[in-house]
Design a protein around this motif. Structure first.
Motif, PDB file in Angstrom:
ATOM      1  N   LEU A 214       1.216  -1.170  -0.054  1.00 38.19           N
ATOM      2  CA  LEU A 214      -0.061   0.147  -0.432  1.00 38.19           C
ATOM      3  C   LEU A 214       1.219   1.108  -0.383  1.00 38.19           C
ATOM      4  CD1 LEU A 214      -3.286   0.974   0.407  1.00 38.19           C
ATOM      5  CD2 LEU A 214      -2.654   0.904   2.635  1.00 38.19           C
ATOM      6  N   LYS A 215       1.967   1.111   0.870  1.00 42.15           N
ATOM      7  CA  LYS A 215       2.717   2.413   0.966  1.00 42.15           C
ATOM      8  C   LYS A 215       3.355   2.525  -0.771  1.00 42.15           C
ATOM      9  CE  LYS A 215       6.933   4.418   2.705  1.00 42.15           C
ATOM     10  NZ  LYS A 215       7.793   3.676   4.051  1.00 42.15           N
ATOM     11  N   GLU A 216       3.536   1.447  -0.925  1.00 40.44           N
ATOM     12  CA  GLU A 216       4.316   1.987  -2.679  1.00 40.44           C
ATOM     13  C   GLU A 216       2.888   2.319  -3.554  1.00 40.44           C
ATOM     14  OE1 GLU A 216       5.692  -2.121  -3.740  1.00 40.44           O
ATOM     15  OE2 GLU A 216       7.766  -2.329  -2.346  1.00 40.44           O
ATOM     16  N   ALA A 217       1.999   1.583  -3.560  1.00 38.47           N
ATOM     17  CA  ALA A 217       1.059   2.336  -4.686  1.00 38.47           C
ATOM     18  C   ALA A 217       1.080   3.948  -4.189  1.00 38.47           C
ATOM     19  CB  ALA A 217      -0.805   1.585  -4.290  1.00 38.47           C
ATOM     20  N   VAL A 218       0.950   3.841  -2.877  1.00 39.69           N
ATOM     21  CA  VAL A 218       0.517   5.395  -2.616  1.00 39.69           C
ATOM     22  C   VAL A 218       1.384   6.628  -3.044  1.00 39.69           C
ATOM     23  CG1 VAL A 218       0.474   7.219  -0.789  1.00 39.69           C
ATOM     24  CG2 VAL A 218      -0.188   4.842  -0.445  1.00 39.69           C
ATOM     25  N   GLU A 219       3.079   6.108  -2.850  1.00 38.84           N
ATOM     26  CA  GLU A 219       4.221   6.858  -3.561  1.00 38.84           C
ATOM     27  C   GLU A 219       4.202   6.770  -5.031  1.00 38.84           C
ATOM     28  OE1 GLU A 219       7.982   4.693  -1.777  1.00 38.84           O
ATOM     29  OE2 GLU A 219       7.444   6.277   0.316  1.00 38.84           O
ATOM     30  N   GLU A 220       3.930   5.628  -5.212  1.00 43.44           N
ATOM     31  CA  GLU A 220       4.002   5.812  -7.018  1.00 43.44           C
ATOM     32  C   GLU A 220       2.963   6.209  -7.547  1.00 43.44           C
ATOM     33  OE1 GLU A 220       2.170   2.676 -10.271  1.00 43.44           O
ATOM     34  OE2 GLU A 220       3.708   1.544  -8.505  1.00 43.44           O
TER      35      GLU A 220
ATOM     36  N   GLU B  19      12.790  15.761  -4.284  1.00 44.46           N
ATOM     37  CA  GLU B  19      13.651  15.758  -4.166  1.00 44.46           C
ATOM     38  C   GLU B  19      14.403  13.951  -3.592  1.00 44.46           C
ATOM     39  OE1 GLU B  19      18.238  16.151  -1.282  1.00 44.46           O
ATOM     40  OE2 GLU B  19      16.232  17.339  -0.845  1.00 44.46           O
ATOM     41  N   LYS B  20      12.965  14.146  -3.422  1.00 42.19           N
ATOM     42  CA  LYS B  20      12.474  11.613  -2.603  1.00 42.19           C
ATOM     43  C   LYS B  20      12.515  11.620  -4.612  1.00 42.19           C
ATOM     44  CE  LYS B  20       9.517   9.271  -0.900  1.00 42.19           C
ATOM     45  NZ  LYS B  20       8.467   9.597   0.558  1.00 42.19           N
ATOM     46  N   TYR B  21      11.650  11.389  -5.499  1.00 44.75           N
ATOM     47  CA  TYR B  21      11.639  11.008  -5.789  1.00 44.75           C
ATOM     48  C   TYR B  21      12.288  11.521  -7.407  1.00 44.75           C
ATOM     49  CZ  TYR B  21       6.638   9.800  -3.800  1.00 44.75           C
ATOM     50  OH  TYR B  21       6.168   9.690  -2.496  1.00 44.75           O
ATOM     51  N   LYS B  22      13.295  11.821  -7.084  1.00 47.01           N
ATOM     52  CA  LYS B  22      14.960  12.315  -7.944  1.00 47.01           C
ATOM     53  C   LYS B  22      13.833  12.974  -9.345  1.00 47.01           C
ATOM     54  CE  LYS B  22      17.557   9.194  -6.506  1.00 47.01           C
ATOM     55  NZ  LYS B  22      17.349   8.585  -5.201  1.00 47.01           N
ATOM     56  N   LEU B  23      13.169  14.078  -8.919  1.00 46.09           N
ATOM     57  CA  LEU B  23      11.702  14.732 -10.438  1.00 46.09           C
ATOM     58  C   LEU B  23      12.537  15.753 -11.114  1.00 46.09           C
ATOM     59  CD1 LEU B  23       8.450  14.663  -8.782  1.00 46.09           C
ATOM     60  CD2 LEU B  23       9.587  12.551 -10.931  1.00 46.09           C
ATOM     61  N   LEU B  24      14.057  16.163 -10.087  1.00 38.53           N
ATOM     62  CA  LEU B  24      14.791  16.799 -10.550  1.00 38.53           C
ATOM     63  C   LEU B  24      15.344  17.458 -12.429  1.00 38.53           C
ATOM     64  CD1 LEU B  24      17.028  17.996  -7.712  1.00 38.53           C
ATOM     65  CD2 LEU B  24      15.035  19.048  -9.004  1.00 38.53           C
TER      66      LEU B  24
ATOM     67  N   ILE C 249       2.700  14.500  -8.932  1.00 40.46           N
ATOM     68  CA  ILE C 249       3.363  15.968  -8.945  1.00 40.46           C
ATOM     69  C   ILE C 249       4.612  15.721 -10.611  1.00 40.46           C
ATOM     70  CG2 ILE C 249       5.782  16.571  -7.496  1.00 40.46           C
ATOM     71  CD1 ILE C 249       4.845  15.159  -5.056  1.00 40.46           C
ATOM     72  N   SER C 250       5.020  14.588 -10.601  1.00 37.60           N
ATOM     73  CA  SER C 250       5.346  15.175 -11.918  1.00 37.60           C
ATOM     74  C   SER C 250       4.447  15.806 -13.025  1.00 37.60           C
ATOM     75  CB  SER C 250       6.101  13.521 -12.843  1.00 37.60           C
ATOM     76  OG  SER C 250       6.557  13.457 -13.947  1.00 37.60           O
ATOM     77  N   ASN C 251       3.267  14.879 -13.333  1.00 40.80           N
ATOM     78  CA  ASN C 251       2.282  15.461 -14.923  1.00 40.80           C
ATOM     79  C   ASN C 251       1.533  17.447 -14.032  1.00 40.80           C
ATOM     80  OD1 ASN C 251       2.404  13.129 -15.497  1.00 40.80           O
ATOM     81  ND2 ASN C 251       0.511  12.438 -14.461  1.00 40.80           N
ATOM     82  N   CYS C 252       2.332  17.148 -12.697  1.00 39.04           N
ATOM     83  CA  CYS C 252       1.907  18.710 -12.166  1.00 39.04           C
ATOM     84  C   CYS C 252       3.051  19.922 -13.094  1.00 39.04           C
ATOM     85  CB  CYS C 252       1.005  19.444 -10.718  1.00 39.04           C
ATOM     86  SG  CYS C 252       1.657  21.153 -10.348  1.00 39.04           S
ATOM     87  N   LEU C 253       4.443  19.507 -12.316  1.00 35.21           N
ATOM     88  CA  LEU C 253       5.631  20.031 -12.897  1.00 35.21           C
ATOM     89  C   LEU C 253       5.390  20.348 -14.266  1.00 35.21           C
ATOM     90  CD1 LEU C 253       8.168  18.496 -10.740  1.00 35.21           C
ATOM     91  CD2 LEU C 253       7.034  20.759 -10.852  1.00 35.21           C
TER      92      LEU C 253
END
Length: 465
Positions: free
Chosen positions: A418-424, A460-465, A430-434
């Motif tokens: 469940l935690k992995e699913a929420v994080e995904e 930073e957590k999801y390495k979206l830079l 966030i990626s789509n919003c950026l």
């Protein structure tokens, strides 16, 4: 009533047929395509323990639940001199013959009891001494013992790999060279040996087979070469002829030769080189003229490296090499094999099954078949025993095949933490919003409903830079 109406309702037809059948002193019956009794003579009615009026118009299975008329109608093949046990306890030899129209469809079924008591048959045989018939039976039995039963038609498979193997095997039948058939257990190596013999110039000679792995080491020599009277304790008084002598003029099939003891391999090599044998207890050589076909499920080259098989014998046997492919390498043959096995087993089991669903067939094709055709035959026989109608379905297959092919009959979803699913989901959002705000982090934080500090932490957590 018009004459062209159903014969079951045509009293004129029934009356005249009974006039023909009643004087015949054997039980006779005629049924329509629905297996309803149209005509039955007095002998048969009495034999079944009913009056004729009680029987006319009834389905034959209501009178005799053991009847095979439905099976004969489906197979469209007559059963001649078939042993049958009636529901009243009588056992008899009977004929069942389907009468077909011009299109090959069943119109009627004709039945006749040949012997209403099998003891009568024995008395007739003894009284008339039927020596010619008995001789024919003995000859047929001898052929079954010493002859090859299978031909190329028995070997089922249209796949490219099987066509190539059949071509190679049929070419080997035209020569007298030794043949080595290799393949896993259950692939049908023995069928090829039979077919090669039957297609060779030795076809009218004996076909003698021996399983080198099934006979104890200390008995194998006497089985292969025979022995003289008094050769050893327990030897038959008159001695015994060996398999090589029995095969003289024909073919000897050495099955599982990879398991033959080394000391016996030496003696086989001598037979191949000298074309002669010696019985145990004798110093007299006997010339033999027989072709050798050998088969094994072992890797003989590995056995040679392990010093378990003689290299010189291997090259003597391996003049023509035929490798029978495992079933997993010719899965396109599974449908045809299954249908042929259903036909064969339905006939022997007396339960007619002619169809298999697409889902069940796909499940069979997805399985790996470690036991090859022998395992497939076992599965089909099991399924026939489970079927209530004429079609093998998915649930008639054994559980271990279904478990190994779960994707065939059910789609099991991947279970995610469940935690992995929420994080995904969070990462994707966030990626789509950026992307939508062209990486303006202030706008992104407002749209996402979080502080700019939190947004930076997640980027930073999801390495979206």
């Amino acid at each position: 009533m018009k004459r062209n109406e159903s014969p079951l309702l045509d009293a004129y037809f029934v009356q005249n047929m009974h006039r023909i059948f009643d004087p015949i002193p054997v039980p006779i019956i005629l049924v329509n395509k629905e297996t309803e009794i149209m005509v039955i003579n007095e002998d048969f009615a009495e034999y079944l323990g009913h009056t004729r009026d009680e029987l006319i118009g009834k389905k034959v299975n209501l009178i005799d639940p053991n009847t095979r008329f439905p099976y004969v109608f489906k197979s469209k093949r007559p059963e001649i001199a078939y042993k049958h046990k009636f529901s009243n306890g009588h056992t008899a030899l009977v004929h069942r013959i389907p009468v077909l129209d011009d299109d090959g469809e069943v119109l009627y079924g004709f039945g006749m009891v040949i012997f209403d008591d099998l003891k009568n048959l024995q008395e007739v045989l003894e009284r008339n001494k039927l020596l010619e018939g008995k001789l024919s039976i003995y000859q047929e039995e001898l052929k079954n013992i010493r002859g090859a039963k299978y031909s190329w038609d028995t070997i089922i498979g249209n796949s490219l790999v099987m066509q190539r193997v059949k071509v190679m095997a049929s070419k080997s039948a035209k020569t007298d060279s030794n043949v080595l058939i290799m393949g896993e257990s259950g692939t049908g190596k023995e069928l090829f040996a039979h077919a090669i013999h039957n297609d060779s110039k030795r076809f009218d000679g004996p076909f003698v087979k021996i399983n080198c792995a099934a006979i104890p080491k200390d008995l194998l020599e006497s089985e292969l070469f025979g022995y003289e009277e008094g050769a050893f304790t327990g030897a038959k008084k008159q001695g015994k002829i060996g398999k090589f002598e029995l095969a003289n003029g024909g073919t000897i099939f050495l099955d599982e030769i990879g398991d033959m003891p080394l000391d016996m391999q030496v003696k086989i090599l001598r037979v191949l080189q000298e074309r002669e044998i010696e019985r145990i207890g004798s110093n007299k050589t006997i010339p033999v003229d027989c072709r050798i076909i050998a088969a094994t499920n072992r890797n003989l080259l590995e056995r040679i490296r392990e010093n378990e098989f003689r290299e010189d014998l291997y090259y003597r046997l391996n003049v023509i090499n035929i490798e029978v492919p495992p079933l997993r390498e010719r899965k396109e043959d599974i449908e045809l094999l299954s249908l042929k096995l259903m036909e064969k087993l339905s006939n022997s089991l007396g339960h007619y099954v002619s169809n298999i669903t697409v889902e069940a067939l796909e499940c069979l094709k997805a399985y790996n078949w470690p036991g090859n055709i022998r395992e497939l035959e076992n599965i089909i026989e099991r399924a026939i025993n489970m079927v209530d109608n004429e079609t093998i379905e998915l649930f008639h297959l054994p559980q271990y095949i279904l478990v190994k092919n779960q994707n065939i009959y059910t789609e099991i979803p991947k279970i995610q933490n469940l935690k992995e699913a929420v994080e995904e989901v969070e990462k994707t959002t966030i990626s789509n919003c950026l992307i939508a705000v062209q990486h303006n982090k202030l706008k992104a934080a407002k749209l996402l409903g979080i502080s700019r500090t939190s947004l930076y932490e997640k980027i930073e957590k999801y390495k979206l830079l």
